[in-house]
Design a protein around this motif. Sequence first.
Motif, PDB file in Angstrom:
ATOM      1  N   GLU A 124     -32.752 -41.115 -32.062  1.00  0.00           N
ATOM      2  CA  GLU A 124     -32.435 -42.009 -33.179  1.00  0.00           C
ATOM      3  C   GLU A 124     -31.893 -43.339 -32.672  1.00  0.00           C
ATOM      4  O   GLU A 124     -32.245 -44.396 -33.189  1.00  0.00           O
ATOM      5  CB  GLU A 124     -31.417 -41.356 -34.116  1.00  0.00           C
ATOM      6  CG  GLU A 124     -31.979 -40.209 -34.928  1.00  0.00           C
ATOM      7  CD  GLU A 124     -30.907 -39.493 -35.731  1.00  0.00           C
ATOM      8  OE1 GLU A 124     -31.004 -39.512 -36.974  1.00  0.00           O
ATOM      9  OE2 GLU A 124     -29.972 -38.926 -35.112  1.00  0.00           O
ATOM     10  N   GLU A 126     -32.566 -44.711 -29.793  1.00  0.00           N
ATOM     11  CA  GLU A 126     -33.697 -45.441 -29.202  1.00  0.00           C
ATOM     12  C   GLU A 126     -34.529 -46.121 -30.285  1.00  0.00           C
ATOM     13  O   GLU A 126     -35.019 -47.233 -30.078  1.00  0.00           O
ATOM     14  CB  GLU A 126     -34.537 -44.507 -28.345  1.00  0.00           C
ATOM     15  CG  GLU A 126     -33.824 -44.137 -27.053  1.00  0.00           C
ATOM     16  CD  GLU A 126     -34.554 -43.103 -26.215  1.00  0.00           C
ATOM     17  OE1 GLU A 126     -35.414 -42.371 -26.743  1.00  0.00           O
ATOM     18  OE2 GLU A 126     -34.245 -43.036 -25.017  1.00  0.00           O
ATOM     19  N   ARG A 127     -34.689 -45.492 -31.438  1.00  0.00           N
ATOM     20  CA  ARG A 127     -35.426 -46.116 -32.541  1.00  0.00           C
ATOM     21  C   ARG A 127     -34.655 -47.321 -33.095  1.00  0.00           C
ATOM     22  O   ARG A 127     -35.244 -48.331 -33.444  1.00  0.00           O
ATOM     23  CB  ARG A 127     -35.696 -45.104 -33.656  1.00  0.00           C
ATOM     24  CG  ARG A 127     -36.865 -44.183 -33.350  1.00  0.00           C
ATOM     25  CD  ARG A 127     -37.308 -43.379 -34.557  1.00  0.00           C
ATOM     26  NE  ARG A 127     -36.319 -42.412 -35.017  1.00  0.00           N
ATOM     27  CZ  ARG A 127     -36.145 -41.193 -34.503  1.00  0.00           C
ATOM     28  NH1 ARG A 127     -36.904 -40.790 -33.512  1.00  0.00           N
ATOM     29  NH2 ARG A 127     -35.240 -40.382 -34.999  1.00  0.00           N
ATOM     30  N   ILE A 128     -33.336 -47.210 -33.168  1.00  0.00           N
ATOM     31  CA  ILE A 128     -32.508 -48.306 -33.700  1.00  0.00           C
ATOM     32  C   ILE A 128     -32.488 -49.495 -32.742  1.00  0.00           C
ATOM     33  O   ILE A 128     -32.690 -50.636 -33.150  1.00  0.00           O
ATOM     34  CB  ILE A 128     -31.058 -47.832 -33.957  1.00  0.00           C
ATOM     35  CG1 ILE A 128     -31.012 -46.878 -35.150  1.00  0.00           C
ATOM     36  CG2 ILE A 128     -30.126 -49.020 -34.191  1.00  0.00           C
ATOM     37  CD1 ILE A 128     -29.661 -46.201 -35.334  1.00  0.00           C
ATOM     38  N   TYR A 129     -32.243 -49.238 -31.458  1.00  0.00           N
ATOM     39  CA  TYR A 129     -32.023 -50.325 -30.503  1.00  0.00           C
ATOM     40  C   TYR A 129     -33.275 -50.783 -29.754  1.00  0.00           C
ATOM     41  O   TYR A 129     -33.284 -51.884 -29.209  1.00  0.00           O
ATOM     42  CB  TYR A 129     -30.947 -49.920 -29.482  1.00  0.00           C
ATOM     43  CG  TYR A 129     -29.567 -49.907 -30.073  1.00  0.00           C
ATOM     44  CD1 TYR A 129     -28.858 -51.092 -30.250  1.00  0.00           C
ATOM     45  CD2 TYR A 129     -28.964 -48.728 -30.464  1.00  0.00           C
ATOM     46  CE1 TYR A 129     -27.587 -51.096 -30.794  1.00  0.00           C
ATOM     47  CE2 TYR A 129     -27.685 -48.709 -31.014  1.00  0.00           C
ATOM     48  CZ  TYR A 129     -27.003 -49.894 -31.179  1.00  0.00           C
ATOM     49  OH  TYR A 129     -25.749 -49.894 -31.713  1.00  0.00           O
ATOM     50  N   GLY A 130     -34.302 -49.956 -29.700  1.00  0.00           N
ATOM     51  CA  GLY A 130     -35.516 -50.335 -28.984  1.00  0.00           C
ATOM     52  C   GLY A 130     -35.227 -50.684 -27.535  1.00  0.00           C
ATOM     53  O   GLY A 130     -34.432 -50.012 -26.875  1.00  0.00           O
ATOM     54  N   PRO A 131     -35.824 -51.769 -27.032  1.00  0.00           N
ATOM     55  CA  PRO A 131     -35.665 -52.120 -25.622  1.00  0.00           C
ATOM     56  C   PRO A 131     -34.275 -52.667 -25.260  1.00  0.00           C
ATOM     57  O   PRO A 131     -33.988 -52.863 -24.086  1.00  0.00           O
ATOM     58  CB  PRO A 131     -36.737 -53.192 -25.401  1.00  0.00           C
ATOM     59  CG  PRO A 131     -36.971 -53.788 -26.747  1.00  0.00           C
ATOM     60  CD  PRO A 131     -36.749 -52.661 -27.729  1.00  0.00           C
ATOM     61  N   ARG A 132     -33.411 -52.899 -26.250  1.00  0.00           N
ATOM     62  CA  ARG A 132     -32.070 -53.412 -25.947  1.00  0.00           C
ATOM     63  C   ARG A 132     -31.193 -52.366 -25.270  1.00  0.00           C
ATOM     64  O   ARG A 132     -30.238 -52.707 -24.585  1.00  0.00           O
ATOM     65  CB  ARG A 132     -31.368 -53.898 -27.217  1.00  0.00           C
ATOM     66  CG  ARG A 132     -32.019 -55.112 -27.817  1.00  0.00           C
ATOM     67  CD  ARG A 132     -31.292 -55.563 -29.059  1.00  0.00           C
ATOM     68  NE  ARG A 132     -31.443 -54.538 -30.102  1.00  0.00           N
ATOM     69  CZ  ARG A 132     -30.706 -54.452 -31.181  1.00  0.00           C
ATOM     70  NH1 ARG A 132     -29.736 -55.315 -31.387  1.00  0.00           N
ATOM     71  NH2 ARG A 132     -30.917 -53.509 -32.080  1.00  0.00           N
ATOM     72  N   HIS A 134     -30.714 -48.248 -23.244  1.00  0.00           N
ATOM     73  CA  HIS A 134     -31.378 -47.284 -22.378  1.00  0.00           C
ATOM     74  C   HIS A 134     -30.422 -46.150 -22.017  1.00  0.00           C
ATOM     75  O   HIS A 134     -29.202 -46.304 -22.098  1.00  0.00           O
ATOM     76  CB  HIS A 134     -31.925 -47.961 -21.119  1.00  0.00           C
ATOM     77  CG  HIS A 134     -30.866 -48.552 -20.247  1.00  0.00           C
ATOM     78  ND1 HIS A 134     -30.276 -49.769 -20.506  1.00  0.00           N
ATOM     79  CD2 HIS A 134     -30.261 -48.085 -19.118  1.00  0.00           C
ATOM     80  CE1 HIS A 134     -29.375 -50.026 -19.563  1.00  0.00           C
ATOM     81  NE2 HIS A 134     -29.332 -49.023 -18.723  1.00  0.00           N
ATOM     82  N   TYR A 146     -26.144 -43.288 -23.912  1.00  0.00           N
ATOM     83  CA  TYR A 146     -27.047 -44.364 -24.290  1.00  0.00           C
ATOM     84  C   TYR A 146     -26.239 -45.651 -24.232  1.00  0.00           C
ATOM     85  O   TYR A 146     -25.180 -45.759 -24.854  1.00  0.00           O
ATOM     86  CB  TYR A 146     -27.599 -44.127 -25.694  1.00  0.00           C
ATOM     87  CG  TYR A 146     -28.723 -45.051 -26.049  1.00  0.00           C
ATOM     88  CD1 TYR A 146     -30.020 -44.798 -25.607  1.00  0.00           C
ATOM     89  CD2 TYR A 146     -28.502 -46.194 -26.806  1.00  0.00           C
ATOM     90  CE1 TYR A 146     -31.066 -45.658 -25.928  1.00  0.00           C
ATOM     91  CE2 TYR A 146     -29.535 -47.052 -27.131  1.00  0.00           C
ATOM     92  CZ  TYR A 146     -30.813 -46.779 -26.683  1.00  0.00           C
ATOM     93  OH  TYR A 146     -31.847 -47.627 -26.984  1.00  0.00           O
TER      94      TYR A 146
END
Length: 187
Positions: A124, A126-132, A134, A146
């Motif tokens: 979830e 990763e979906r919110i932050y995307g490439p920002r 890791h 994360y």
Amino acid sequence: MNRIPSTVLAGLLALAAVVPVTAGAPAAAADVAPVRPAVAGDEVLSVRGAGPFRIGARLDRLTAAGLIDWTAPGCPGIVHAGVTGSWAGAIMLTFRDGRLVSVGTATAPPRSPAGGSVGMSFAELERIYGPRGHMIRNDAGDADAYLVRFGSRVELFSDHPIRPGVGFYSAGLASYVERSFRQGCCC
């Protein structure tokens, strides 16, 4: 290793959220479900801090203003603190050399400005932050988190000790938040 300190911090926040029933309360009060602490206004914890608790604030000034409930020493130069008011039981502060370097929570809310919070899965986030953001692992190799970087500050969502997903969310100076996760509490 950062497992024990994260677990201890989560336990302290959970204990601080318990609301005692007064002696004169009616019997029906015992049947009421536990109440989540009432968090201030916007319920957002960011790399700037939360409510009146701003990264860089001085412990002595927050104490003089009546905003600090308790303190506990940590590693040399580190002090952990609980807060008063509407944020009590929802956040814990960490000071290094008398300055606020991290605000953390084991509750939801508060949430990050993007909507990340305790209880979410890493997918979830990763979906919110995307490439920002890791995934990272601590140096001992026994904890995941994360990480989202904002210049010299970070948001860090660390894993829960007994279930999958986020168990603790902290934000503040990368020199403290990220480093203490990777290397343990004394850095």
